[in-house]
Design a protein around this motif. Structure first.
Motif, PDB file in Angstrom:
ATOM      1  N   ARG A  51       0.824  -1.217   0.000  1.00 27.81           N
ATOM      2  CA  ARG A  51       0.000   0.000   0.000  1.00 27.81           C
ATOM      3  C   ARG A  51       0.857   1.266   0.000  1.00 27.81           C
ATOM      4  O   ARG A  51       0.340   2.370   0.021  1.00 27.81           O
ATOM      5  CB  ARG A  51      -0.951  -0.015   1.194  1.00 27.81           C
ATOM      6  CG  ARG A  51      -2.019  -1.065   1.019  1.00 27.81           C
ATOM      7  CD  ARG A  51      -3.062  -0.967   2.069  1.00 27.81           C
ATOM      8  NE  ARG A  51      -4.106  -1.950   1.790  1.00 27.81           N
ATOM      9  CZ  ARG A  51      -4.945  -2.390   2.686  1.00 27.81           C
ATOM     10  NH1 ARG A  51      -4.895  -1.939   3.919  1.00 27.81           N
ATOM     11  NH2 ARG A  51      -5.860  -3.269   2.374  1.00 27.81           N
ATOM     12  N   GLY A  52       2.160   1.098   0.003  1.00 31.86           N
ATOM     13  CA  GLY A  52       3.063   2.228  -0.120  1.00 31.86           C
ATOM     14  C   GLY A  52       2.868   3.268   0.960  1.00 31.86           C
ATOM     15  O   GLY A  52       2.712   2.963   2.132  1.00 31.86           O
ATOM     16  N   ASP A  53       2.868   4.550   0.550  1.00 34.11           N
ATOM     17  CA  ASP A  53       2.777   5.638   1.517  1.00 34.11           C
ATOM     18  C   ASP A  53       1.382   5.788   2.107  1.00 34.11           C
ATOM     19  O   ASP A  53       1.174   6.600   2.986  1.00 34.11           O
ATOM     20  CB  ASP A  53       3.234   6.953   0.876  1.00 34.11           C
ATOM     21  CG  ASP A  53       2.382   7.340  -0.327  1.00 34.11           C
ATOM     22  OD1 ASP A  53       1.564   6.517  -0.784  1.00 34.11           O
ATOM     23  OD2 ASP A  53       2.558   8.467  -0.804  1.00 34.11           O
ATOM     24  N   ARG A  54       0.412   4.999   1.653  1.00 32.22           N
ATOM     25  CA  ARG A  54      -0.951   5.090   2.183  1.00 32.22           C
ATOM     26  C   ARG A  54      -1.213   4.028   3.246  1.00 32.22           C
ATOM     27  O   ARG A  54      -2.339   3.809   3.643  1.00 32.22           O
ATOM     28  CB  ARG A  54      -1.955   4.901   1.049  1.00 32.22           C
ATOM     29  CG  ARG A  54      -1.883   6.009   0.018  1.00 32.22           C
ATOM     30  CD  ARG A  54      -2.788   5.782  -1.148  1.00 32.22           C
ATOM     31  NE  ARG A  54      -3.998   5.071  -0.785  1.00 32.22           N
ATOM     32  CZ  ARG A  54      -4.959   4.767  -1.614  1.00 32.22           C
ATOM     33  NH1 ARG A  54      -4.846   5.098  -2.873  1.00 32.22           N
ATOM     34  NH2 ARG A  54      -6.033   4.124  -1.237  1.00 32.22           N
ATOM     35  N   SER A  55      -0.170   3.354   3.742  1.00 35.83           N
ATOM     36  CA  SER A  55      -0.378   2.235   4.662  1.00 35.83           C
ATOM     37  C   SER A  55      -1.042   2.662   5.966  1.00 35.83           C
ATOM     38  O   SER A  55      -1.630   1.843   6.644  1.00 35.83           O
ATOM     39  CB  SER A  55       0.951   1.534   4.963  1.00 35.83           C
ATOM     40  OG  SER A  55       1.821   2.419   5.626  1.00 35.83           O
ATOM     41  N   GLY A  56      -0.965   3.923   6.327  1.00 36.47           N
ATOM     42  CA  GLY A  56      -1.611   4.371   7.548  1.00 36.47           C
ATOM     43  C   GLY A  56      -3.092   4.645   7.368  1.00 36.47           C
ATOM     44  O   GLY A  56      -3.832   4.754   8.336  1.00 36.47           O
ATOM     45  N   ASP A  57      -3.550   4.786   6.115  1.00 35.71           N
ATOM     46  CA  ASP A  57      -4.965   5.053   5.848  1.00 35.71           C
ATOM     47  C   ASP A  57      -5.801   3.803   6.086  1.00 35.71           C
ATOM     48  O   ASP A  57      -5.325   2.688   5.979  1.00 35.71           O
ATOM     49  CB  ASP A  57      -5.161   5.490   4.392  1.00 35.71           C
ATOM     50  CG  ASP A  57      -4.465   6.801   4.089  1.00 35.71           C
ATOM     51  OD1 ASP A  57      -4.144   7.536   5.045  1.00 35.71           O
ATOM     52  OD2 ASP A  57      -4.247   7.078   2.900  1.00 35.71           O
ATOM     53  N   LEU A  58      -7.068   4.025   6.371  1.00 33.33           N
ATOM     54  CA  LEU A  58      -7.994   2.903   6.476  1.00 33.33           C
ATOM     55  C   LEU A  58      -8.641   2.670   5.120  1.00 33.33           C
ATOM     56  O   LEU A  58      -9.020   3.613   4.427  1.00 33.33           O
ATOM     57  CB  LEU A  58      -9.070   3.184   7.520  1.00 33.33           C
ATOM     58  CG  LEU A  58      -8.601   3.207   8.964  1.00 33.33           C
ATOM     59  CD1 LEU A  58      -9.772   3.519   9.888  1.00 33.33           C
ATOM     60  CD2 LEU A  58      -7.997   1.866   9.345  1.00 33.33           C
ATOM     61  N   PHE A  59      -8.726   1.433   4.722  1.00 35.18           N
ATOM     62  CA  PHE A  59      -9.355   1.066   3.474  1.00 35.18           C
ATOM     63  C   PHE A  59     -10.699   0.420   3.794  1.00 35.18           C
ATOM     64  O   PHE A  59     -10.868  -0.176   4.853  1.00 35.18           O
ATOM     65  CB  PHE A  59      -8.470   0.080   2.690  1.00 35.18           C
ATOM     66  CG  PHE A  59      -7.226   0.709   2.156  1.00 35.18           C
ATOM     67  CD1 PHE A  59      -7.174   1.194   0.869  1.00 35.18           C
ATOM     68  CD2 PHE A  59      -6.090   0.810   2.949  1.00 35.18           C
ATOM     69  CE1 PHE A  59      -6.029   1.776   0.368  1.00 35.18           C
ATOM     70  CE2 PHE A  59      -4.939   1.387   2.459  1.00 35.18           C
ATOM     71  CZ  PHE A  59      -4.911   1.875   1.168  1.00 35.18           C
ATOM     72  N   PRO A  60     -11.648   0.497   2.885  1.00 36.72           N
ATOM     73  CA  PRO A  60     -12.936  -0.156   3.152  1.00 36.72           C
ATOM     74  C   PRO A  60     -12.777  -1.675   3.187  1.00 36.72           C
ATOM     75  O   PRO A  60     -11.878  -2.231   2.567  1.00 36.72           O
ATOM     76  CB  PRO A  60     -13.807   0.287   1.977  1.00 36.72           C
ATOM     77  CG  PRO A  60     -12.854   0.661   0.903  1.00 36.72           C
ATOM     78  CD  PRO A  60     -11.606   1.160   1.591  1.00 36.72           C
ATOM     79  N   ASP A  61     -13.658  -2.322   3.926  1.00 32.58           N
ATOM     80  CA  ASP A  61     -13.678  -3.780   3.921  1.00 32.58           C
ATOM     81  C   ASP A  61     -13.948  -4.253   2.498  1.00 32.58           C
ATOM     82  O   ASP A  61     -14.700  -3.630   1.755  1.00 32.58           O
ATOM     83  CB  ASP A  61     -14.765  -4.311   4.854  1.00 32.58           C
ATOM     84  CG  ASP A  61     -14.431  -4.070   6.323  1.00 32.58           C
ATOM     85  OD1 ASP A  61     -13.286  -3.677   6.607  1.00 32.58           O
ATOM     86  OD2 ASP A  61     -15.312  -4.273   7.165  1.00 32.58           O
ATOM     87  N   THR A  62     -13.322  -5.355   2.119  1.00 31.80           N
ATOM     88  CA  THR A  62     -13.419  -5.857   0.756  1.00 31.80           C
ATOM     89  C   THR A  62     -14.024  -7.255   0.740  1.00 31.80           C
ATOM     90  O   THR A  62     -13.487  -8.158   1.384  1.00 31.80           O
ATOM     91  CB  THR A  62     -12.015  -5.902   0.117  1.00 31.80           C
ATOM     92  OG1 THR A  62     -11.415  -4.611   0.210  1.00 31.80           O
ATOM     93  CG2 THR A  62     -12.086  -6.333  -1.332  1.00 31.80           C
ATOM     94  N   PRO A  63     -15.105  -7.443  -0.004  1.00 30.15           N
ATOM     95  CA  PRO A  63     -15.643  -8.804  -0.128  1.00 30.15           C
ATOM     96  C   PRO A  63     -14.711  -9.641  -1.000  1.00 30.15           C
ATOM     97  O   PRO A  63     -14.094  -9.138  -1.936  1.00 30.15           O
ATOM     98  CB  PRO A  63     -17.003  -8.604  -0.796  1.00 30.15           C
ATOM     99  CG  PRO A  63     -16.914  -7.275  -1.455  1.00 30.15           C
ATOM    100  CD  PRO A  63     -15.914  -6.453  -0.711  1.00 30.15           C
ATOM    101  N   ALA A  64     -14.604 -10.929  -0.685  1.00 33.77           N
ATOM    102  CA  ALA A  64     -13.730 -11.828  -1.431  1.00 33.77           C
ATOM    103  C   ALA A  64     -14.304 -13.240  -1.374  1.00 33.77           C
ATOM    104  O   ALA A  64     -15.198 -13.525  -0.586  1.00 33.77           O
ATOM    105  CB  ALA A  64     -12.321 -11.800  -0.845  1.00 33.77           C
ATOM    106  N   VAL A  65     -13.770 -14.097  -2.220  1.00 31.35           N
ATOM    107  CA  VAL A  65     -14.137 -15.508  -2.204  1.00 31.35           C
ATOM    108  C   VAL A  65     -12.926 -16.285  -1.714  1.00 31.35           C
ATOM    109  O   VAL A  65     -11.831 -16.161  -2.260  1.00 31.35           O
ATOM    110  CB  VAL A  65     -14.550 -16.010  -3.609  1.00 31.35           C
ATOM    111  CG1 VAL A  65     -14.840 -17.505  -3.581  1.00 31.35           C
ATOM    112  CG2 VAL A  65     -15.757 -15.243  -4.118  1.00 31.35           C
ATOM    113  N   LEU A  66     -13.125 -17.067  -0.674  1.00 28.97           N
ATOM    114  CA  LEU A  66     -12.081 -17.922  -0.125  1.00 28.97           C
ATOM    115  C   LEU A  66     -12.306 -19.338  -0.661  1.00 28.97           C
ATOM    116  O   LEU A  66     -13.363 -19.923  -0.434  1.00 28.97           O
ATOM    117  CB  LEU A  66     -12.146 -17.931   1.405  1.00 28.97           C
ATOM    118  CG  LEU A  66     -11.251 -18.941   2.114  1.00 28.97           C
ATOM    119  CD1 LEU A  66      -9.784 -18.577   1.936  1.00 28.97           C
ATOM    120  CD2 LEU A  66     -11.610 -19.005   3.588  1.00 28.97           C
TER     121      LEU A  66
END
Length: 141
Positions: A51-66
């Protein structure tokens, strides 16, 4: 997805059509003991290096398939091709037709394996997101 995965569990099948390149052993049979797909949510507050220089930001939860697979062995790129074929099939036909019956427009993973026809399998899924959890061996006694 789980309906398709269930067709390839519990018996040795020739997975050469769901692999890449020549098979280095005398046969292409593998047996899956467990195969399942589940919808999950990847938390957005997990920090990663990419995530580079944005690693401190919060990202939205992401739906995924496991997708979890447990088997005797896996051929070259077998998991990536199997996952890509499974996802492609789900996107093309959905899990069922509008009337609730099984969609038969694309071959199942089992049909592709038994027909040994690589033309029906998808190109390998990209390696990003693929995670090897571990391996184990049964007692040989």
């Amino acid at each position: 997805m789980n309906r398709d995965l269930a067709t390839i569990v519990g018996e040795p099948l020739p997975f050469g059509a769901l692999a890449y390149g020549p098979i280095a052993t005398q046969d292409d049979k593998c047996m899956l003991y467990y195969a399942t797909a589940n919808l999950i949510t990847v938390p957005g507050d997990v920090e990663t290096e990419d995530r580079g220089d944005r690693s401190g930001d919060l990202f939205p939860d992401t739906p995924a398939v496991l997708i979890e697979l447990v088997g005797t062995r896996f051929l070259r790129r077998m998991v990536r091709i199997l996952v890509a074929t499974l996802v492609r099939s789900a996107l093309l036909q959905g899990d069922c037709d509008s009337d609730g019956s099984d969609a038969a427009t694309t071959p199942t993973l089992r049909q592709i394996a038994l027909n040994r026809d690589r033309a029906y399998a998808a190109h390998p899924a990209p390696p990003e997101g693929l995670c090897f959890v571990g391996c184990g061996y049964a007692d040989c006694e």
